[in-house]
Design a protein around this motif. Sequence first.
Motif, PDB file in Angstrom:
ATOM      1  N   UNK A 135       0.791  -1.225   0.000  1.00 44.30           N
ATOM      2  CA  UNK A 135       0.000   0.000   0.000  1.00 44.30           C
ATOM      3  C   UNK A 135       0.820   1.270   0.000  1.00 44.30           C
ATOM      4  N   UNK A 136       2.148   1.153  -0.056  1.00 42.30           N
ATOM      5  CA  UNK A 136       3.006   2.336  -0.108  1.00 42.30           C
ATOM      6  C   UNK A 136       3.218   2.684  -1.578  1.00 42.30           C
ATOM      7  N   UNK A 137       2.240   3.345  -2.152  1.00 46.69           N
ATOM      8  CA  UNK A 137       2.203   3.555  -3.595  1.00 46.69           C
ATOM      9  C   UNK A 137       2.794   4.889  -4.030  1.00 46.69           C
ATOM     10  N   UNK A 138       3.400   5.607  -3.087  1.00 47.04           N
ATOM     11  CA  UNK A 138       4.111   6.817  -3.495  1.00 47.04           C
ATOM     12  C   UNK A 138       5.227   6.482  -4.475  1.00 47.04           C
ATOM     13  N   UNK A 139       5.911   5.364  -4.240  1.00 48.31           N
ATOM     14  CA  UNK A 139       6.941   4.893  -5.167  1.00 48.31           C
ATOM     15  C   UNK A 139       6.257   4.321  -6.400  1.00 48.31           C
ATOM     16  N   UNK A 140       6.669   4.793  -7.575  1.00 51.87           N
ATOM     17  CA  UNK A 140       6.026   4.404  -8.831  1.00 51.87           C
ATOM     18  C   UNK A 140       6.974   3.576  -9.692  1.00 51.87           C
ATOM     19  N   UNK A 141       6.401   2.817 -10.617  1.00 53.35           N
ATOM     20  CA  UNK A 141       7.212   2.178 -11.644  1.00 53.35           C
ATOM     21  C   UNK A 141       7.014   2.943 -12.939  1.00 53.35           C
ATOM     22  N   UNK A 142       8.089   3.520 -13.443  1.00 47.45           N
ATOM     23  CA  UNK A 142       8.017   4.233 -14.700  1.00 47.45           C
ATOM     24  C   UNK A 142       8.695   3.482 -15.817  1.00 47.45           C
ATOM     25  N   UNK A 143       9.961   3.097 -15.592  1.00 40.41           N
ATOM     26  CA  UNK A 143      10.745   2.458 -16.650  1.00 40.41           C
ATOM     27  C   UNK A 143      11.214   1.059 -16.280  1.00 40.41           C
ATOM     28  N   UNK A 144      11.285   0.748 -14.990  1.00 40.80           N
ATOM     29  CA  UNK A 144      11.739  -0.558 -14.487  1.00 40.80           C
ATOM     30  C   UNK A 144      13.195  -0.833 -14.825  1.00 40.80           C
ATOM     31  N   UNK A 145      13.973   0.201 -15.156  1.00 39.93           N
ATOM     32  CA  UNK A 145      15.386  -0.030 -15.443  1.00 39.93           C
ATOM     33  C   UNK A 145      16.290   1.068 -14.880  1.00 39.93           C
ATOM     34  N   UNK A 146      15.761   1.893 -13.986  1.00 37.75           N
ATOM     35  CA  UNK A 146      16.606   2.857 -13.299  1.00 37.75           C
ATOM     36  C   UNK A 146      16.889   4.129 -14.059  1.00 37.75           C
ATOM     37  N   UNK A 147      16.037   4.512 -14.993  1.00 38.01           N
ATOM     38  CA  UNK A 147      16.268   5.740 -15.746  1.00 38.01           C
ATOM     39  C   UNK A 147      15.375   6.897 -15.319  1.00 38.01           C
TER      40      UNK A 147
END
Length: 479
Positions: free
Chosen positions: A39-51
């Motif tokens: 439930x800690x959704x402040x962290x997002x997945x944008x690229x999944x490769x660290x860019x």
Amino acid sequence: MTGTVEMTGMIELTLNGMPRSISGVLPHTTLLHWLRNEGLTGSKEGCAEGECGACAVLLSRPTESGGTRLESVNGCLLLLAGLHGQAVRTVEGLGTPVALHPVQHALAARGGSQCGYCTPGFVVSMAAEYYRPEREITGRGNGFELEAVGGNLCRCTGYRPIRDAAQALAAPAEGDALAETLRRPSPLPRPVALGTLSGEFHRPETLAEALELLSRHPQARLLAGGTDWGVDVNLKHARATVTVAVEHLPELNTLAWTPDYVELGAGLSLSELERRLGGAVPLLHAWFPLFASRLIRNRATLGGNLGTASPIGDSPPVLLALGAGVVLASSSGEREVALADYFTGYRQTVRRPDEFIRAVRIPLPLAPRVGFYKITKRPLDDISSVAVGIALTLEDGTVRRVRIGLGGVAATPIRALAAEELLTGRPWTAATAREAARVLRREGTPQDDHRASATYRAAMLEGALLKFFHEQTEAGVGA
């Protein structure tokens, strides 16, 4: 596994200041995946490769003075199992809607957020810089290094208001609760051994245990910073039968100067190397800012970059120019191999399955004239099309020694031996440089691909040496 660590399915870490015990952890589960499930959704997945930096979190690391440093890292590249014993803080652990953290307040007050998708990552990276122990506030500025947010992307706000927010940040106020905790020792990685149907994850307690594990599991995936393996886990759905984490071992965290060489531990992050070297190896100092972003450099290691054996890895051209060697460790002992002899083919090396890179050694004295040229489609945070490292020693205006390392022009990183041979013993003049540049243009076997054509790569080789000559001449070196 030898030692006292038992196979278990439990990971313990400190999350936003609170201890957590997590069961049923799979070796390939990333911190980001687990956080969002919690439930800690402040962290997002944008690229999944660290860019993109949308997944950024704060990881506590020890300082040399015994306190704690908060480093911003990519949560999408951290394996949850690798955080046993450590402390993580997410954007939710910095402030609340009714009690904003100073970084959050600065961004809100200066219009630094629109859609908000990237904002939590910016907050985290800016918070790491806000609490950086070396940040000095003077009459000329607040000491905030904008490079801290170089790995965070924003698609809609634009960077000016974000920059304005960064430049408005004062020092942490007296009584800042988080600042107080940073004066205490940082939690450290603890040994662990996980066994699941999906595979095993080991963090051995000693070097001997790590080597014994590798001798029993030569197919094991060695894990240090995880900035390369994490991408494979996310985008290629790669899975390892056995993973062995080694970045915590003291023997891989050395930085020692001897009369003959400086030894750099293969497990030290590039950010830590940069801090501890303090510019003492000028060619590395020129290279560090061009390697990915601060988010990546806070985790990436020399051992990992060399271990991938990529022909476009950034460190090999630099280290080849420095004449470096790699120290390979196994249960039968250690051996040192010159980096020029380390690569044997595309992503192939002389390293045996039962060995790992313990350290890199750079011989002394260092060449006094150096240059690093990374040709990419954008100046920062990009994969190189061509990389050139040059280290030059002159004596009475004559080239006494020169080493030139190249990346992106062959199946492996290479030394430009023909150009080096032409230059050695010749006067350091424009005519010599032009002749050597034409020879350098023909080094390697550059290919056409989506990053650059073979013709362009060859031209960049020639141009790099000419640029180096003119830079050195302008500095009063040579004729």
